[in-house]
Design a protein around this motif. Structure first.
Motif, PDB file in Angstrom:
ATOM      1  N   TRP A  45     -52.368  41.150   8.684  1.00 52.65           N
ATOM      2  CA  TRP A  45     -52.735  41.915   9.876  1.00 52.65           C
ATOM      3  C   TRP A  45     -54.215  42.224   9.860  1.00 52.65           C
ATOM      4  CZ3 TRP A  45     -52.489  43.228  14.577  1.00 52.65           C
ATOM      5  CH2 TRP A  45     -52.779  44.494  15.074  1.00 52.65           C
ATOM      6  N   THR A 139     -47.392  47.920  21.742  1.00 49.59           N
ATOM      7  CA  THR A 139     -47.621  48.616  20.488  1.00 49.59           C
ATOM      8  C   THR A 139     -46.288  49.193  20.033  1.00 49.59           C
ATOM      9  OG1 THR A 139     -49.870  49.153  21.160  1.00 49.59           O
ATOM     10  CG2 THR A 139     -48.938  50.447  19.359  1.00 49.59           C
ATOM     11  N   PRO A 141     -43.955  51.117  16.662  1.00 52.95           N
ATOM     12  CA  PRO A 141     -44.166  52.042  15.546  1.00 52.95           C
ATOM     13  C   PRO A 141     -44.230  51.363  14.178  1.00 52.95           C
ATOM     14  CG  PRO A 141     -42.053  52.489  16.634  1.00 52.95           C
ATOM     15  CD  PRO A 141     -42.723  51.397  17.384  1.00 52.95           C
ATOM     16  N   GLU A 142     -43.515  50.250  14.019  1.00 54.44           N
ATOM     17  CA  GLU A 142     -43.503  49.587  12.711  1.00 54.44           C
ATOM     18  C   GLU A 142     -44.660  48.603  12.606  1.00 54.44           C
ATOM     19  OE1 GLU A 142     -40.618  46.834   9.887  1.00 54.44           O
ATOM     20  OE2 GLU A 142     -40.115  47.102  11.990  1.00 54.44           O
ATOM     21  N   THR A 143     -45.478  48.747  11.568  1.00 55.70           N
ATOM     22  CA  THR A 143     -46.591  47.831  11.328  1.00 55.70           C
ATOM     23  C   THR A 143     -46.187  46.822  10.267  1.00 55.70           C
ATOM     24  OG1 THR A 143     -48.242  49.499  11.902  1.00 55.70           O
ATOM     25  CG2 THR A 143     -48.997  47.643  10.568  1.00 55.70           C
ATOM     26  N   LYS A 144     -46.267  45.544  10.617  1.00 59.12           N
ATOM     27  CA  LYS A 144     -46.013  44.453   9.675  1.00 59.12           C
ATOM     28  C   LYS A 144     -47.341  44.081   9.044  1.00 59.12           C
ATOM     29  CE  LYS A 144     -41.641  43.550  10.728  1.00 59.12           C
ATOM     30  NZ  LYS A 144     -40.543  43.539   9.813  1.00 59.12           N
ATOM     31  N   HIS A 163     -44.312  39.332  15.886  1.00 62.02           N
ATOM     32  CA  HIS A 163     -44.652  40.688  15.451  1.00 62.02           C
ATOM     33  C   HIS A 163     -45.836  40.561  14.495  1.00 62.02           C
ATOM     34  CE1 HIS A 163     -42.970  44.836  14.039  1.00 62.02           C
ATOM     35  NE2 HIS A 163     -44.282  44.852  14.184  1.00 62.02           N
ATOM     36  N   ASN A 166     -48.995  46.072  14.348  1.00 65.45           N
ATOM     37  CA  ASN A 166     -48.207  47.013  15.152  1.00 65.45           C
ATOM     38  C   ASN A 166     -48.047  46.516  16.589  1.00 65.45           C
ATOM     39  OD1 ASN A 166     -50.790  47.395  16.142  1.00 65.45           O
ATOM     40  ND2 ASN A 166     -50.643  49.615  16.197  1.00 65.45           N
ATOM     41  N   ARG A 167     -48.138  45.209  16.766  1.00 63.49           N
ATOM     42  CA  ARG A 167     -48.063  44.605  18.098  1.00 63.49           C
ATOM     43  C   ARG A 167     -46.915  43.589  18.115  1.00 63.49           C
ATOM     44  NH1 ARG A 167     -50.405  46.872  21.725  1.00 63.49           N
ATOM     45  NH2 ARG A 167     -51.561  45.151  22.576  1.00 63.49           N
TER      46      ARG A 167
END
Length: 176
Positions: A45, A139, A141-144, A163, A166-167
């Motif tokens: 990311w 956007t 809530p979970e950020t990969k 994914h 966070n997008r």
């Protein structure tokens, strides 16, 4: 082959500064749904790069298109109302540039033209554009920490979820 790709990736990281190594891909991933196979590499990311792609900002990542995944179809489908042939195509993320919006493109390709450096998100190979649709990343809530692409059947359709950080966006290949 998997061993040689892993070795190549490990050797490629030797010439990359430590801070940038976190964003390099670690694995080639293969995702399958009925009659659909996706292959992609799991890039780390990078919020600055993605923001520049969305807004047309001044980041090196926003200067060219990103090849997100190789798509292999075993039956004809549709993308954006246009027919997608059996065989190989690539899912491409095109950055916003000037008046041209941020888009998701599906391009039919000749597999002989497919080559890219495994330590960068590869530029897409030449081919015939099937359709280009606006990219609508929400956007979440979970950020990969790494790019994750999934494919799930939905009736006759296949829904591809991209994914990244966070997008998240969904791309539908419509069954015929």
């Amino acid at each position: 082959m998997r061993r040689s790709i892993t070795l190549w990736l490990a050797l490629a990281t030797l010439g990359v500064p430590a801070a940038a190594q976190d964003n390099l891909p670690k694995f080639l991933k293969i995702v399958r749904a009925p009659d659909v196979e996706l292959r992609y590499v799991d890039f780390g990311w990078n919020p600055e790069a993605f923001a520049a792609m969305e807004t047309g900002g001044d980041h090196p990542a926003a200067k060219r298109s990103w090849m997100l995944a190789l798509v292999r179809l075993q039956r004809g489908m549709r993308y954006g109302g246009k027919p997608v042939l059996i065989g190989a195509s690539v899912l491409i993320l095109d950055p916003k540039q000037g008046d041209t919006p941020f888009t998701v493109e599906l391009r039919d390709i000749d597999m002989r033209d497919l080559y890219f450096e495994n330590n960068v998100i590869g530029p897409p190979p030449k081919g015939k554009t099937i359709a280009v649709l606006p990219a609508h990343f929400e956007t979440v809530p979970e950020t990969k920490e790494r790019l994750e692409i999934t494919a799930e059947p939905s009736g006759k359709d296949t829904v591809i979820t991209v994914h990244y950080g966070n997008r998240k966006t969904k791309v539908t290949l419509a069954g015929i």
